[in-house]
Design a protein around this motif. Structure first.
Motif, short mmCIF file in Angstrom:
data_model
loop_
_atom_site.label_atom_id
_atom_site.label_comp_id
_atom_site.label_asym_id
_atom_site.label_seq_id
_atom_site.Cartn_x
_atom_site.Cartn_y
_atom_site.Cartn_z
N MET A 1 37.34 32.81 41.88
CA MET A 1 37.09 34.08 41.22
C MET A 1 38.25 34.47 40.32
O MET A 1 39.37 33.98 40.48
CB MET A 1 36.84 35.18 42.25
CG MET A 1 37.96 35.38 43.27
SD MET A 1 39.34 36.42 42.72
CE MET A 1 38.65 38.04 42.92
N THR A 2 37.97 35.34 39.35
CA THR A 2 39.02 35.97 38.57
C THR A 2 38.84 37.48 38.71
O THR A 2 37.77 37.95 39.08
CB THR A 2 38.96 35.58 37.08
OG1 THR A 2 37.84 36.25 36.44
CG2 THR A 2 38.83 34.07 36.90
N LEU B 1 43.57 45.26 35.42
CA LEU B 1 43.54 46.60 34.82
C LEU B 1 42.38 47.43 35.36
O LEU B 1 42.30 48.63 35.10
CB LEU B 1 43.43 46.51 33.29
CG LEU B 1 44.59 45.81 32.59
CD1 LEU B 1 44.28 45.66 31.10
CD2 LEU B 1 45.89 46.58 32.77
N GLY B 2 41.48 46.78 36.08
CA GLY B 2 40.28 47.47 36.56
C GLY B 2 40.17 47.46 38.07
O GLY B 2 41.16 47.59 38.79
N GLU B 3 38.93 47.29 38.55
CA GLU B 3 38.64 47.35 39.98
C GLU B 3 38.24 45.99 40.52
O GLU B 3 37.77 45.13 39.78
CB GLU B 3 37.51 48.36 40.26
CG GLU B 3 37.85 49.79 39.93
CD GLU B 3 36.72 50.74 40.29
OE1 GLU B 3 35.62 50.24 40.66
OE2 GLU B 3 36.93 51.97 40.22
N ASN B 4 38.40 45.83 41.81
CA ASN B 4 37.92 44.66 42.52
C ASN B 4 37.28 45.13 43.82
O ASN B 4 37.93 45.82 44.61
CB ASN B 4 39.07 43.68 42.81
CG ASN B 4 38.64 42.50 43.65
OD1 ASN B 4 39.09 42.35 44.78
ND2 ASN B 4 37.77 41.66 43.13
N ILE C 1 41.82 29.55 42.66
CA ILE C 1 41.02 28.39 43.01
C ILE C 1 40.43 28.62 44.40
O ILE C 1 40.98 29.40 45.19
CB ILE C 1 41.83 27.07 43.00
CG1 ILE C 1 42.96 27.12 44.04
CG2 ILE C 1 42.36 26.77 41.61
CD1 ILE C 1 43.65 25.79 44.25
N GLU C 2 39.31 27.97 44.67
CA GLU C 2 38.72 28.01 46.00
C GLU C 2 38.84 26.62 46.59
O GLU C 2 38.40 25.64 45.99
CB GLU C 2 37.24 28.42 45.93
CG GLU C 2 37.02 29.84 45.47
CD GLU C 2 35.54 30.18 45.36
OE1 GLU C 2 34.71 29.28 45.63
OE2 GLU C 2 35.23 31.32 45.00
N ALA C 3 39.45 26.53 47.76
CA ALA C 3 39.67 25.23 48.40
C ALA C 3 38.97 25.20 49.75
O ALA C 3 38.74 26.24 50.36
CB ALA C 3 41.16 24.97 48.58
N GLN D 1 39.42 26.72 33.76
CA GLN D 1 37.95 26.70 33.75
C GLN D 1 37.39 28.04 34.23
O GLN D 1 36.41 28.56 33.68
CB GLN D 1 37.44 25.57 34.64
CG GLN D 1 37.74 24.19 34.09
CD GLN D 1 37.16 23.09 34.97
OE1 GLN D 1 36.01 23.17 35.39
NE2 GLN D 1 37.95 22.07 35.26
N ALA D 2 38.00 28.61 35.27
CA ALA D 2 37.57 29.92 35.76
C ALA D 2 37.77 30.99 34.69
O ALA D 2 36.92 31.88 34.52
CB ALA D 2 38.33 30.28 37.03
N ALA D 3 38.88 30.90 33.98
CA ALA D 3 39.18 31.88 32.93
C ALA D 3 38.16 31.82 31.80
O ALA D 3 37.63 32.85 31.36
CB ALA D 3 40.59 31.62 32.38
N GLU D 4 37.85 30.61 31.33
CA GLU D 4 36.88 30.46 30.24
C GLU D 4 35.50 30.92 30.69
O GLU D 4 34.76 31.57 29.95
CB GLU D 4 36.87 29.00 29.80
CG GLU D 4 36.04 28.73 28.54
CD GLU D 4 34.58 28.48 28.86
OE1 GLU D 4 33.73 28.67 27.94
OE2 GLU D 4 34.26 28.10 30.00
#
Length: 263
Positions: free
Chosen positions: A39-40, A44-47, A72-74, A207-210
């Motif tokens: 996840m990303t 500046l916002g909420e999670n 990353i998820e491992a 890859q997650a960012a893109e």
């Protein structure tokens, strides 16, 4: 009396233990974790319904754009990873095989690893706050910063936390947003003096960012080569070594002036 083996029989004799070794390796657990893009979150916002950065004791800017920390998820530390899993991941562009010790502390059980990761995250948040306030020369202003990010451990969000604090308090220093309205992602540990450190899994994080809309990715300079290995099209890499350098690069990118480093 010793007998001389013919070539076919010698090969057969040698092949038998080799086949047995492969069969054993196929079913034996290996000291690896299989990782994929995680996840990303826009700092500046909420999670999960909670503001990630909350600041009191000073006016806070309304920001535009995003600063997305990446993960990353491992496979979990008690997951059995065998040879077939390693082979599958080797041929996959969105998975990577990583030494288990590079993902989790060696020799710890699941509960201890979770505690360790939470501790690293807390220390990273403290360092990120100290680095940001020191950069702004506001460490003695009585500003209180609370950082909250659920279900994420480790220190690799430090740089993005610091940038988020800087953007909320100061922006680009002249009324604009540090992001320039872009979706900026990145990774990197940070020390209280603003030094950015390397992390793992950078190709998966790009890859997650893109995937989540980023067009710019801040990467620890020492990991430029790793980031370039499987860089998604349209994602611009900016190498950084310090918080000051990261802020300057983003300001120069926003204003179209000065130098913006590249890998």
């Amino acid at each position: 009396m010793p007998t001389r083996l013919t070539r076919p029989r010698v090969l057969a004799a040698c092949a038998a233990p080799f086949v047995a070794l492969l069969a054993t390796a196929a079913f034996a657990p290996l000291p690896f974790s299989v990782a994929q893009p995680g996840m990303t979150a826009d700092v500046l916002g909420e999670n999960k319904g909670a503001q990630i950065i909350t600041i009191s004791g000073a006016p806070v800017r309304k920001t535009s754009g995003q600063l997305r920390m990446t993960t990353i998820e491992a496979t979990s530390p008690d997951t059995r990873v065998g040879l077939p899993d390693v082979i599958d991941s080797w041929f996959s562009t969105d998975q990577a095989v990583m030494p288990r010790d590079a993902v989790y502390p060696s020799g710890d059980n699941v509960k201890e690893i979770e505690q360790y990761n939470r501790k690293q995250m807390k220390e990273s948040q403290d360092e990120a706050t100290r680095a940001a306030l020191d950069y702004l020369n506001r460490e003695d202003d009585g500003i209180d910063v609370s950082l909250k990010l659920a279900d994420v451990g480790g220190p690799s969000a430090g740089l993005l936390f610091s940038l988020g604090i800087v953007d909320k308090l100061n922006g680009d220093g002249s009324g604009g947003d540090l992001t320039g309205g872009r979706v900026v992602a990145g990774t990197g540990t940070i020390d209280g003096d603003g030094t950015v450190g390397a992390v793992g899994g950078v190709p998966l994080k790009t890859q997650a960012a893109e995937r989540d809309g980023a067009t710019v990715f801040l990467v620890p300079k020492a990991e430029c080569a790793d980031a370039q290995a499987e860089l998604p099209e349209g994602l611009r890499l900016i190498p950084v070594t310090t918080l000051k350098g990261a802020v300057e690069a983003l300001v120069n990118l926003e204003k179209g002036t000065g130098t913006v480093p590249s890998c």
